[in-house]
Design a protein around this motif. Structure first.
Motif, mmCIF file in Angstrom:
data_model
loop_
_atom_site.group_PDB
_atom_site.id
_atom_site.type_symbol
_atom_site.label_atom_id
_atom_site.label_comp_id
_atom_site.label_asym_id
_atom_site.label_seq_id
_atom_site.Cartn_x
_atom_site.Cartn_y
_atom_site.Cartn_z
ATOM 1 N N ILE A 173 0.830 -1.208 0.000
ATOM 2 C CA ILE A 173 0.000 0.000 0.000
ATOM 3 C C ILE A 173 0.862 1.255 0.000
ATOM 4 C CG2 ILE A 173 -1.605 1.356 1.400
ATOM 5 C CD1 ILE A 173 -2.873 -1.274 2.270
ATOM 6 N N ASN A 174 1.875 1.280 0.852
ATOM 7 C CA ASN A 174 2.738 2.451 0.925
ATOM 8 C C ASN A 174 3.452 2.708 -0.394
ATOM 9 O OD1 ASN A 174 2.126 3.015 3.650
ATOM 10 N ND2 ASN A 174 3.623 1.512 4.356
ATOM 11 N N SER A 175 3.852 1.637 -1.072
ATOM 12 C CA SER A 175 4.499 1.799 -2.380
ATOM 13 C C SER A 175 3.527 2.370 -3.408
ATOM 14 C CB SER A 175 5.048 0.456 -2.861
ATOM 15 O OG SER A 175 6.040 -0.039 -1.985
ATOM 16 N N LEU A 176 2.283 1.873 -3.403
ATOM 17 C CA LEU A 176 1.286 2.360 -4.355
ATOM 18 C C LEU A 176 0.932 3.821 -4.080
ATOM 19 C CD1 LEU A 176 -1.118 -0.727 -4.551
ATOM 20 C CD2 LEU A 176 0.512 0.056 -6.280
ATOM 21 N N ILE A 177 0.787 4.166 -2.801
ATOM 22 C CA ILE A 177 0.479 5.556 -2.455
ATOM 23 C C ILE A 177 1.624 6.467 -2.884
ATOM 24 C CG2 ILE A 177 0.125 7.168 -0.547
ATOM 25 C CD1 ILE A 177 -1.351 4.956 0.925
ATOM 26 N N PRO A 192 4.197 6.327 6.943
ATOM 27 C CA PRO A 192 3.607 5.202 6.202
ATOM 28 C C PRO A 192 2.557 4.480 7.035
ATOM 29 C CG PRO A 192 5.722 4.558 7.095
ATOM 30 C CD PRO A 192 5.551 6.019 7.427
ATOM 31 N N LEU A 193 1.702 3.757 6.363
ATOM 32 C CA LEU A 193 0.710 2.935 7.042
ATOM 33 C C LEU A 193 1.397 1.760 7.732
ATOM 34 C CD1 LEU A 193 -2.439 2.579 7.332
ATOM 35 C CD2 LEU A 193 -2.260 0.940 5.440
ATOM 36 N N THR A 194 0.974 1.433 8.950
ATOM 37 C CA THR A 194 1.574 0.337 9.706
ATOM 38 C C THR A 194 0.659 -0.879 9.703
ATOM 39 O OG1 THR A 194 0.581 0.990 11.825
ATOM 40 C CG2 THR A 194 2.680 2.033 11.210
#
Length: 300
Positions: A173-177, A192-194
């Motif tokens: 998700i963090n990579s896509l965001i 980043p999201l954890t």
């Protein structure tokens, strides 16, 4: 003139996309109206069997389910670095969610971005939390369907689960965001999201499905609570995957009638599906109104 044909082609595609949505909505509503008219007597009889206490209980369960959705979103937003007090978060979420009834998928996120900015939430963070809601609700809804309605009938849903689980991995998700923000030439997210944030959000999402199931059970108890939870989860997932229409209008009702077929006749199933839609719209309006009143009192 250089680029003229390309610009005209892009413009034509944009016009076509805008035209498809209202046409699809009209077709879906047209078939829905035809189905109701074709079985009008049975639908009226189905509504007659619904009691006001059952409808009121269904509304209470819907409000609880919407609260679960709000807490899912609030958890994601806090994990990304913008914790909000409960009442302001409720206003941003519930008022923003009313935009889903407007044709076009951008209105809820735009509303939440603008109201969140007034509370110090960066627009990119509001957008990230909004778009993360979709895979979380879809993945949890499909898993609920598999557990409650049976692997034998709905095992084909397993094909979608691995993809959704990958999308729920915080690293992915963090990579896509990050990729999306770079393409939009926006600043990257500060936090980043954890995994803990994701699991907490999923827990609230599962609580929401339970409450949505109770809302359906209140007006259609024939199949039991477990069946009601799965029936609503499946119909919601099918409706939300049809992103062409506002709030899955028509599609969710058709799916719900089909899922309820083993326990209800068609007229009663249509009445229950329409009642469910009315109660959920009422719940959206009630939550938005109450959240607005609560925050106004805080600032008075």
């Amino acid at each position: 003139m250089r680029g003229g044909p390309a610009r005209r082609a892009a413009l034509s595609k944009a016009v076509l996309r805008k035209a498809v949505r209202p046409v699809f909505l009209l077709v879906a509503l047209g078939f829905g109206a035809w189905a109701v008219a074709r079985q009008w007597d049975a639908v009226v009889a189905g509504f007659a069997r619904l009691s006001w206490p059952a409808v009121a209980g269904s509304l209470v369960a819907v409000v609880a389910a919407l609260l679960g959705a709000m807490l899912t979103w609030r958890t994601l937003l806090a994990d990304l670095g913008s914790p909000l007090p409960l009442r302001p978060a409720a206003k941003v979420f519930f008022v923003g969610q009313l935009g889903k009834y407007i044709p076009g998928a951008v209105w809820p996120v735009l509303a939440q971005m603008e109201m969140g900015r007034d509370l110090g939430v960066p627009r990119s963070r509001s957008a990230a939390a909004f778009f993360l809601m979709m895979p979380i609700q879809l993945a949890s809804g499909l898993l609920v369907t598999l557990v409650t309605l049976g692997w034998d009938r709905y095992g084909w849903l397993l094909l979608a689960v691995p993809v959704l689980l990958v999308l729920l991995e915080p690293k992915v998700i963090n990579s896509l965001i990050g990729f999306g923000l770079r393409r939009l030439r926006r600043e990257p997210l500060e936090r980043p999201l954890t995994r803990r944030g994701m699991l907490t959000a999923l827990a609230w999402a599962f609580a929401g499905w339970l409450c949505y199931g109770l809302h359906l059970y209140a007006v259609a108890p024939q199949g039991g609570v477990v069946f009601a939870v799965g029936a609503f989860a499946l119909s919601w997932c099918l409706g939300i995957m049809t992103f062409l229409v506002p709030a899955g209008a028509g599609v969710r009702e058709v799916a719900m009638v089909a899922v309820l077929a083993p326990v209800l006749d068609s007229g009663s199933a249509i009445a229950v599906a329409l009642c469910s839609r009315i109660v959920i719209v009422a719940g959206d309006l009630l939550c938005a109104g109450l959240a607005g009143i609560a925050t106004r009192r805080d600032t008075a």
